[in-house]
Scaffold this motif. Structure first.
Motif, PDB file in Angstrom:
ATOM      1  N   ALA A 167       2.268   3.715  12.006  1.00  0.00           N
ATOM      2  CA  ALA A 167       2.441   4.269  10.662  1.00  0.00           C
ATOM      3  C   ALA A 167       3.905   4.632  10.421  1.00  0.00           C
ATOM      4  O   ALA A 167       4.475   4.316   9.381  1.00  0.00           O
ATOM      5  CB  ALA A 167       1.547   5.491  10.466  1.00  0.00           C
ATOM      6  N   ASN A 168       4.521   5.266  11.395  1.00  0.00           N
ATOM      7  CA  ASN A 168       5.910   5.676  11.282  1.00  0.00           C
ATOM      8  C   ASN A 168       6.830   4.466  11.103  1.00  0.00           C
ATOM      9  O   ASN A 168       7.745   4.491  10.275  1.00  0.00           O
ATOM     10  CB  ASN A 168       6.310   6.489  12.508  1.00  0.00           C
ATOM     11  N   ALA A 169       6.590   3.419  11.859  1.00  0.00           N
ATOM     12  CA  ALA A 169       7.414   2.204  11.763  1.00  0.00           C
ATOM     13  C   ALA A 169       7.293   1.577  10.379  1.00  0.00           C
ATOM     14  O   ALA A 169       8.302   1.186   9.776  1.00  0.00           O
ATOM     15  CB  ALA A 169       7.006   1.201  12.844  1.00  0.00           C
ATOM     16  N   LEU A 170       6.082   1.476   9.868  1.00  0.00           N
ATOM     17  CA  LEU A 170       5.878   0.891   8.535  1.00  0.00           C
ATOM     18  C   LEU A 170       6.566   1.711   7.444  1.00  0.00           C
ATOM     19  O   LEU A 170       7.233   1.160   6.568  1.00  0.00           O
ATOM     20  CB  LEU A 170       4.385   0.773   8.222  1.00  0.00           C
ATOM     21  N   VAL A 171       6.405   3.018   7.515  1.00  0.00           N
ATOM     22  CA  VAL A 171       6.993   3.884   6.496  1.00  0.00           C
ATOM     23  C   VAL A 171       8.520   3.850   6.583  1.00  0.00           C
ATOM     24  O   VAL A 171       9.202   3.707   5.564  1.00  0.00           O
ATOM     25  CB  VAL A 171       6.465   5.336   6.626  1.00  0.00           C
ATOM     26  N   ALA A 172       9.057   3.960   7.785  1.00  0.00           N
ATOM     27  CA  ALA A 172      10.515   3.949   7.953  1.00  0.00           C
ATOM     28  C   ALA A 172      11.114   2.658   7.411  1.00  0.00           C
ATOM     29  O   ALA A 172      12.109   2.680   6.675  1.00  0.00           O
ATOM     30  CB  ALA A 172      10.880   4.139   9.422  1.00  0.00           C
ATOM     31  N   HIS A 173      10.513   1.544   7.751  1.00  0.00           N
ATOM     32  CA  HIS A 173      11.036   0.247   7.316  1.00  0.00           C
ATOM     33  C   HIS A 173      10.917   0.089   5.804  1.00  0.00           C
ATOM     34  O   HIS A 173      11.859  -0.363   5.138  1.00  0.00           O
ATOM     35  CB  HIS A 173      10.295  -0.875   8.045  1.00  0.00           C
ATOM     36  N   THR A 174       9.794   0.459   5.247  1.00  0.00           N
ATOM     37  CA  THR A 174       9.555   0.318   3.805  1.00  0.00           C
ATOM     38  C   THR A 174      10.499   1.217   3.003  1.00  0.00           C
ATOM     39  O   THR A 174      11.113   0.759   2.028  1.00  0.00           O
ATOM     40  CB  THR A 174       8.081   0.638   3.457  1.00  0.00           C
ATOM     41  N   LEU A 177       0.832  -1.196   0.000  1.00  0.00           N
ATOM     42  CA  LEU A 177       0.000   0.000   0.000  1.00  0.00           C
ATOM     43  C   LEU A 177       0.873   1.256   0.000  1.00  0.00           C
ATOM     44  O   LEU A 177       0.628   2.204  -0.753  1.00  0.00           O
ATOM     45  CB  LEU A 177      -0.919  -0.022   1.230  1.00  0.00           C
ATOM     46  N   ILE A 178       1.901   1.256   0.827  1.00  0.00           N
ATOM     47  CA  ILE A 178       2.831   2.392   0.897  1.00  0.00           C
ATOM     48  C   ILE A 178       3.526   2.581  -0.448  1.00  0.00           C
ATOM     49  O   ILE A 178       3.625   3.700  -0.952  1.00  0.00           O
ATOM     50  CB  ILE A 178       3.855   2.180   2.034  1.00  0.00           C
ATOM     51  N   ARG A 179       3.982   1.495  -1.018  1.00  0.00           N
ATOM     52  CA  ARG A 179       4.698   1.577  -2.298  1.00  0.00           C
ATOM     53  C   ARG A 179       3.793   2.013  -3.448  1.00  0.00           C
ATOM     54  O   ARG A 179       4.268   2.606  -4.420  1.00  0.00           O
ATOM     55  CB  ARG A 179       5.349   0.241  -2.610  1.00  0.00           C
ATOM     56  N   SER A 180       2.510   1.740  -3.364  1.00  0.00           N
ATOM     57  CA  SER A 180       1.592   2.125  -4.434  1.00  0.00           C
ATOM     58  C   SER A 180       1.078   3.559  -4.274  1.00  0.00           C
ATOM     59  O   SER A 180       0.446   4.094  -5.181  1.00  0.00           O
ATOM     60  CB  SER A 180       0.403   1.157  -4.493  1.00  0.00           C
ATOM     61  N   SER A 181       1.371   4.172  -3.148  1.00  0.00           N
ATOM     62  CA  SER A 181       0.939   5.547  -2.897  1.00  0.00           C
ATOM     63  C   SER A 181       1.722   6.511  -3.774  1.00  0.00           C
ATOM     64  O   SER A 181       2.919   6.332  -3.986  1.00  0.00           O
ATOM     65  CB  SER A 181       1.177   5.893  -1.423  1.00  0.00           C
ATOM     66  N   PRO A 182       1.058   7.555  -4.265  1.00  0.00           N
ATOM     67  CA  PRO A 182       1.786   8.564  -5.048  1.00  0.00           C
ATOM     68  C   PRO A 182       2.657   9.466  -4.168  1.00  0.00           C
ATOM     69  O   PRO A 182       3.478  10.214  -4.673  1.00  0.00           O
ATOM     70  CB  PRO A 182       0.667   9.369  -5.716  1.00  0.00           C
ATOM     71  N   HIS A 186       8.335  10.950   3.774  1.00  0.00           N
ATOM     72  CA  HIS A 186       8.060  10.124   4.950  1.00  0.00           C
ATOM     73  C   HIS A 186       6.810  10.581   5.707  1.00  0.00           C
ATOM     74  O   HIS A 186       5.880   9.804   5.901  1.00  0.00           O
ATOM     75  CB  HIS A 186       9.291  10.129   5.876  1.00  0.00           C
ATOM     76  N   MET A 187       6.797  11.835   6.140  1.00  0.00           N
ATOM     77  CA  MET A 187       5.676  12.297   6.967  1.00  0.00           C
ATOM     78  C   MET A 187       4.371  12.419   6.179  1.00  0.00           C
ATOM     79  O   MET A 187       3.298  12.261   6.759  1.00  0.00           O
ATOM     80  CB  MET A 187       6.007  13.623   7.662  1.00  0.00           C
ATOM     81  N   GLU A 188       4.443  12.663   4.899  1.00  0.00           N
ATOM     82  CA  GLU A 188       3.224  12.662   4.076  1.00  0.00           C
ATOM     83  C   GLU A 188       2.583  11.280   4.112  1.00  0.00           C
ATOM     84  O   GLU A 188       1.360  11.164   4.259  1.00  0.00           O
ATOM     85  CB  GLU A 188       3.546  12.990   2.614  1.00  0.00           C
ATOM     86  N   ILE A 189       3.402  10.259   3.966  1.00  0.00           N
ATOM     87  CA  ILE A 189       2.884   8.886   3.963  1.00  0.00           C
ATOM     88  C   ILE A 189       2.364   8.517   5.343  1.00  0.00           C
ATOM     89  O   ILE A 189       1.300   7.896   5.469  1.00  0.00           O
ATOM     90  CB  ILE A 189       3.957   7.890   3.480  1.00  0.00           C
ATOM     91  N   VAL A 190       3.084   8.899   6.384  1.00  0.00           N
ATOM     92  CA  VAL A 190       2.639   8.628   7.763  1.00  0.00           C
ATOM     93  C   VAL A 190       1.264   9.262   7.989  1.00  0.00           C
ATOM     94  O   VAL A 190       0.332   8.607   8.473  1.00  0.00           O
ATOM     95  CB  VAL A 190       3.660   9.157   8.794  1.00  0.00           C
ATOM     96  N   ASN A 191       1.137  10.518   7.635  1.00  0.00           N
ATOM     97  CA  ASN A 191      -0.142  11.217   7.843  1.00  0.00           C
ATOM     98  C   ASN A 191      -1.263  10.607   7.017  1.00  0.00           C
ATOM     99  O   ASN A 191      -2.405  10.528   7.464  1.00  0.00           O
ATOM    100  CB  ASN A 191       0.015  12.709   7.540  1.00  0.00           C
ATOM    101  N   TRP A 192      -0.956  10.134   5.815  1.00  0.00           N
ATOM    102  CA  TRP A 192      -1.939   9.465   4.967  1.00  0.00           C
ATOM    103  C   TRP A 192      -2.408   8.159   5.604  1.00  0.00           C
ATOM    104  O   TRP A 192      -3.618   7.871   5.638  1.00  0.00           O
ATOM    105  CB  TRP A 192      -1.316   9.235   3.592  1.00  0.00           C
ATOM    106  N   LEU A 193      -1.468   7.369   6.114  1.00  0.00           N
ATOM    107  CA  LEU A 193      -1.855   6.114   6.773  1.00  0.00           C
ATOM    108  C   LEU A 193      -2.726   6.388   7.999  1.00  0.00           C
ATOM    109  O   LEU A 193      -3.667   5.648   8.275  1.00  0.00           O
ATOM    110  CB  LEU A 193      -0.607   5.322   7.189  1.00  0.00           C
ATOM    111  N   LYS A 194      -2.417   7.446   8.708  1.00  0.00           N
ATOM    112  CA  LYS A 194      -3.202   7.799   9.898  1.00  0.00           C
ATOM    113  C   LYS A 194      -4.608   8.260   9.519  1.00  0.00           C
ATOM    114  O   LYS A 194      -5.595   7.794  10.098  1.00  0.00           O
ATOM    115  CB  LYS A 194      -2.479   8.894  10.690  1.00  0.00           C
ATOM    116  N   SER A 195      -4.699   9.149   8.533  1.00  0.00           N
ATOM    117  CA  SER A 195      -6.009   9.722   8.203  1.00  0.00           C
ATOM    118  C   SER A 195      -6.877   8.791   7.367  1.00  0.00           C
ATOM    119  O   SER A 195      -8.085   8.715   7.573  1.00  0.00           O
ATOM    120  CB  SER A 195      -5.837  11.066   7.491  1.00  0.00           C
ATOM    121  N   GLU A 196      -6.284   8.076   6.423  1.00  0.00           N
ATOM    122  CA  GLU A 196      -7.066   7.244   5.512  1.00  0.00           C
ATOM    123  C   GLU A 196      -7.250   5.806   5.992  1.00  0.00           C
ATOM    124  O   GLU A 196      -8.189   5.137   5.577  1.00  0.00           O
ATOM    125  CB  GLU A 196      -6.423   7.222   4.130  1.00  0.00           C
ATOM    126  N   HIS A 197      -6.337   5.332   6.830  1.00  0.00           N
ATOM    127  CA  HIS A 197      -6.377   3.921   7.214  1.00  0.00           C
ATOM    128  C   HIS A 197      -6.451   3.704   8.728  1.00  0.00           C
ATOM    129  O   HIS A 197      -6.455   2.567   9.181  1.00  0.00           O
ATOM    130  CB  HIS A 197      -5.182   3.176   6.621  1.00  0.00           C
TER     131      HIS A 197
END
Length: 70
Positions: free
Chosen positions: A56-63, A29-34, A38-49
């Motif tokens: 969210a931070n752990a997933l994004v950092a690791h990915t 999901l992270i990789r398919s996001s436009p 880092h923080m844009e993706i974290v905030n997206w995971l928080k708000s949308e999912h």
């Protein structure tokens, strides 16, 4: 004696348990996001999912670290 998992991956069991999706699915999901920052993706995971900040931070950092190493 086995070494304990450290860093972002230490969150993975609780992420899978709490949100009911395997980590691989979250990474896809992270990789398919436009989004790319880092923080844009974290905030997206928080708000949308509905993920918490730490998860969210752990997933994004690791990915992103995985992808940077490729």
């Amino acid at each position: 004696m086995t070494d304990a998992v450290k860093g972002p991956a230490s969150y993975f069991p609780s992420i899978e348990k709490k949100y009911g999706r395997p980590v691989a699915e979250w990474k896809d999901l992270i990789r398919s996001s436009p989004l790319t920052q880092h923080m844009e993706i974290v905030n997206w995971l928080k708000s949308e999912h509905g993920l918490g900040h730490g998860h969210a931070n752990a997933l994004v950092a690791h990915t992103l670290a995985e992808d940077k190493g490729k």
